[in-house]
Scaffold this motif. Sequence first.
Motif, PDB file in Angstrom:
ATOM      1  N   LEU A  81      38.067  45.846  31.287  1.00  0.00           N
ATOM      2  CA  LEU A  81      37.893  46.945  30.340  1.00  0.00           C
ATOM      3  C   LEU A  81      39.051  46.985  29.343  1.00  0.00           C
ATOM      4  N   GLY A  82      40.198  46.488  29.746  1.00  0.00           N
ATOM      5  CA  GLY A  82      41.377  46.444  28.895  1.00  0.00           C
ATOM      6  C   GLY A  82      42.308  45.387  29.413  1.00  0.00           C
ATOM      7  N   ASP A  83      43.526  45.342  28.852  1.00  0.00           N
ATOM      8  CA  ASP A  83      44.491  44.315  29.278  1.00  0.00           C
ATOM      9  C   ASP A  83      44.827  44.429  30.742  1.00  0.00           C
ATOM     10  N   SER A  84      44.850  45.664  31.266  1.00  0.00           N
ATOM     11  CA  SER A  84      45.277  45.845  32.644  1.00  0.00           C
ATOM     12  C   SER A  84      44.317  46.721  33.436  1.00  0.00           C
ATOM     13  N   THR A  85      43.084  46.796  33.004  1.00  0.00           N
ATOM     14  CA  THR A  85      42.072  47.582  33.702  1.00  0.00           C
ATOM     15  C   THR A  85      40.870  46.693  33.952  1.00  0.00           C
ATOM     16  N   VAL A  86      40.464  46.612  35.202  1.00  0.00           N
ATOM     17  CA  VAL A  86      39.437  45.628  35.558  1.00  0.00           C
ATOM     18  C   VAL A  86      38.493  46.194  36.611  1.00  0.00           C
ATOM     19  N   LEU A  87      37.230  45.806  36.491  1.00  0.00           N
ATOM     20  CA  LEU A  87      36.231  46.074  37.519  1.00  0.00           C
ATOM     21  C   LEU A  87      35.965  44.758  38.243  1.00  0.00           C
ATOM     22  N   LYS A  88      36.065  44.778  39.571  1.00  0.00           N
ATOM     23  CA  LYS A  88      35.900  43.536  40.330  1.00  0.00           C
ATOM     24  C   LYS A  88      34.751  43.687  41.318  1.00  0.00           C
ATOM     25  N   GLY A  89      34.038  42.585  41.490  1.00  0.00           N
ATOM     26  CA  GLY A  89      33.034  42.516  42.533  1.00  0.00           C
ATOM     27  C   GLY A  89      33.166  41.170  43.213  1.00  0.00           C
ATOM     28  N   ALA A  90      33.124  41.152  44.530  1.00  0.00           N
ATOM     29  CA  ALA A  90      33.321  39.882  45.244  1.00  0.00           C
ATOM     30  C   ALA A  90      32.433  39.834  46.477  1.00  0.00           C
ATOM     31  N   TYR A  91      32.013  38.607  46.792  1.00  0.00           N
ATOM     32  CA  TYR A  91      31.209  38.357  47.994  1.00  0.00           C
ATOM     33  C   TYR A  91      31.923  37.290  48.801  1.00  0.00           C
ATOM     34  N   GLU A  92      32.151  37.584  50.094  1.00  0.00           N
ATOM     35  CA  GLU A  92      32.899  36.661  50.958  1.00  0.00           C
ATOM     36  C   GLU A  92      32.013  36.091  52.041  1.00  0.00           C
ATOM     37  N   PHE A  93      32.190  34.793  52.235  1.00  0.00           N
ATOM     38  CA  PHE A  93      31.558  34.119  53.363  1.00  0.00           C
ATOM     39  C   PHE A  93      32.660  33.867  54.391  1.00  0.00           C
ATOM     40  N   ILE A  94      32.541  34.492  55.565  1.00  0.00           N
ATOM     41  CA  ILE A  94      33.616  34.486  56.558  1.00  0.00           C
ATOM     42  C   ILE A  94      33.186  33.663  57.770  1.00  0.00           C
ATOM     43  N   HIS A  95      34.104  32.818  58.231  1.00  0.00           N
ATOM     44  CA  HIS A  95      33.846  32.046  59.441  1.00  0.00           C
ATOM     45  C   HIS A  95      35.058  32.138  60.342  1.00  0.00           C
ATOM     46  N   ARG A  96      34.837  32.545  61.572  1.00  0.00           N
ATOM     47  CA  ARG A  96      35.914  32.592  62.563  1.00  0.00           C
ATOM     48  C   ARG A  96      35.536  31.688  63.723  1.00  0.00           C
ATOM     49  N   SER A  97      36.557  30.997  64.220  1.00  0.00           N
ATOM     50  CA  SER A  97      36.316  30.142  65.382  1.00  0.00           C
ATOM     51  C   SER A  97      37.384  30.431  66.422  1.00  0.00           C
ATOM     52  N   GLY A  98      36.939  30.505  67.665  1.00  0.00           N
ATOM     53  CA  GLY A  98      37.853  30.818  68.756  1.00  0.00           C
ATOM     54  C   GLY A  98      38.094  32.308  68.834  1.00  0.00           C
ATOM     55  N   GLY A  99      39.167  32.666  69.497  1.00  0.00           N
ATOM     56  CA  GLY A  99      39.469  34.078  69.641  1.00  0.00           C
ATOM     57  C   GLY A  99      38.701  34.699  70.791  1.00  0.00           C
ATOM     58  N   GLU A 100      38.996  35.940  71.065  1.00  0.00           N
ATOM     59  CA  GLU A 100      38.360  36.608  72.208  1.00  0.00           C
ATOM     60  C   GLU A 100      36.875  36.804  71.982  1.00  0.00           C
ATOM     61  N   SER A 101      36.451  36.945  70.735  1.00  0.00           N
ATOM     62  CA  SER A 101      35.033  37.209  70.437  1.00  0.00           C
ATOM     63  C   SER A 101      34.237  35.934  70.237  1.00  0.00           C
ATOM     64  N   GLY A 102      34.905  34.777  70.229  1.00  0.00           N
ATOM     65  CA  GLY A 102      34.167  33.541  70.011  1.00  0.00           C
ATOM     66  C   GLY A 102      33.873  33.317  68.541  1.00  0.00           C
ATOM     67  N   ASN A 103      33.060  32.302  68.288  1.00  0.00           N
ATOM     68  CA  ASN A 103      32.747  31.951  66.905  1.00  0.00           C
ATOM     69  C   ASN A 103      31.972  33.071  66.231  1.00  0.00           C
ATOM     70  N   PHE A 104      32.205  33.200  64.935  1.00  0.00           N
ATOM     71  CA  PHE A 104      31.591  34.296  64.185  1.00  0.00           C
ATOM     72  C   PHE A 104      31.351  33.862  62.748  1.00  0.00           C
ATOM     73  N   ASN A 105      30.205  34.230  62.244  1.00  0.00           N
ATOM     74  CA  ASN A 105      29.909  34.035  60.820  1.00  0.00           C
ATOM     75  C   ASN A 105      29.442  35.361  60.250  1.00  0.00           C
ATOM     76  N   GLY A 106      29.980  35.717  59.124  1.00  0.00           N
ATOM     77  CA  GLY A 106      29.578  36.974  58.509  1.00  0.00           C
ATOM     78  C   GLY A 106      29.896  36.987  57.033  1.00  0.00           C
ATOM     79  N   ASN A 107      29.420  38.006  56.374  1.00  0.00           N
ATOM     80  CA  ASN A 107      29.662  38.148  54.939  1.00  0.00           C
ATOM     81  C   ASN A 107      30.237  39.520  54.652  1.00  0.00           C
ATOM     82  N   ALA A 108      30.959  39.609  53.559  1.00  0.00           N
ATOM     83  CA  ALA A 108      31.520  40.893  53.133  1.00  0.00           C
ATOM     84  C   ALA A 108      31.244  41.091  51.658  1.00  0.00           C
ATOM     85  N   LEU A 109      31.036  42.341  51.287  1.00  0.00           N
ATOM     86  CA  LEU A 109      30.813  42.711  49.892  1.00  0.00           C
ATOM     87  C   LEU A 109      31.873  43.727  49.502  1.00  0.00           C
TER      88      LEU A 109
END
Lengths: 108, 447
Positions: free
Chosen positions: B411-439
Amino acid sequence: MKTSHIITPLFTGALALALALALAACQTPKPAATADAAPKSAAPLADARPEKSGNQLWAENCTRCHNNRSPAAYSDAQWEVAMHHMRIRANLTAEEHTKILEFLQSAN
Amino acid sequence: MPNHHRLCLVTASLLLAGSTSLYSQTDKPPGDKYVSREEHEKLKAELNTLKAQMAELVNATAAATKRPSAEGKTVVRTAESESGIDELREEVAKIKQTAERSKPGTTNFLLTGYGFGGFEDRPGESGKFTAGLSPILLWHINDRLFFESELELGLAAEETEVHLEYANLSYLVNGYITAKVGKFLTPFGTFADRYHAAWINKLPDQPLAVGEDGIAPFSQVGAQLSGGFRLGPMKLNYALYAVNGPRLVTDGEPAEMGRLMFDSNFTDTNSRAYGGRIGILPIPELELGYSLQYVTGPANARLHAVDFGYTREFDAIKGKLDVRGQWVWSDAGRFRFVPEAEGDEAAPPPITFNNRRNGGYAQIAYRPTKATNDFLRRFEIVGRWDRLNQPTGFRLAADEEQWTVGLNYWLGDSTVLKGAYEFIHRSGGESGNFNGNALIFQAAMGF
């Protein structure tokens, strides 16, 4: 240590670095920016001049991290404070700091 | 017919002939010497109109050149006096500005900072709105002394969190050395020191490994020397520092065991950290950096990082390309984790592992800054890959990898609207493998 997870980012980083250097090598000389022009990148290494204008230094240094703020964003006194902060944050030399400040105060 | 009747008839005939003749003369077409009544009236009307317009013009001109003076007298101003008055006004403005700048306490302080508001929907969590404010206080004491501070006000579930991001006093020793003491953003890589502000970070969240919850130092308390200088056509910048060391996690969440926590301002274990960064700019658009931190005390760790940044506008793609990244290695020796027994079950056996972690990110952004359409020029597309690798042999903590695509609108030099989509992959850990997305959505403003 997962070596594959080192090699992959190293390879990616090396590729990115090679790409960046290749792009840098392919850049053509650009005319010096004027006070009224939009910020433009500096001339390449082969055309590097020992003395750069405040406008040029402003375009080169500030845009590395963020969008260049318009000189009209602050008053002369405010720019003095803001530029001191930026000198420390961006590790500007004294000459760069002085020239950029003079440019901003003259163009606001 | 009697004579008097004859006389009357002749007289009437003569009169009739005369009036007819007269009538025919008024209808006579205009010749060189005469105009008709219609034309005469028309000309008379035009003359009256011209007279009225002339009178209006004279009045308007008189009003424009006459101004009443302060004493109520009307003064006529010439072009010369106008020019002189303009010059006087400029001089007065300059004098006023000089007077303002000379006032003590009116020009040394500047309040800046940034704020944001947004919405995030992450796997395993309910979508929620977020907000934060980070005022930055700057005090230019004199040409050498400078104080800077940033507060971070954020939202927790039931309260507002206040965090001191940095507060330090710096002294310009000379054109190439700045000495600083207090709490400062650690010059380890570049994300913490330069890119973490919401209006500068091109995505709504921070990279896994180098953000505030990552494995790299973010801000620490101590003393620092830093500066920049030219080396031929290249430029170099450097930072050297000594700070209070990080805290080694030895209790709490199993997945956190062995982590170095840099969010603690000081510990009771006399831990210190010494480090530095050097950045090289072979050309103005490209910076390559190497960072090192050595931690003494119980943590006894070594960390190092590489970083790069390249920003340039290209005519060929009608816009600006921004490529940056950082990779961190953390080695805290060997760690022995003794799990606690749960309920009536026997405690699991201790786990000993090489306490080494690494991770980082690579990001590319493109903005069509040279497009002819102003609406298009404000868009920016961003892509980021980031990864965090946990110690080998310690399966309680999950490795995580994310791919993020974002679209920003400035919108200006220092004003911004952001939108992002994440593809997440986790391996191992107490919960085991995981695939998910975030908005994630965010509106951020630097002021």
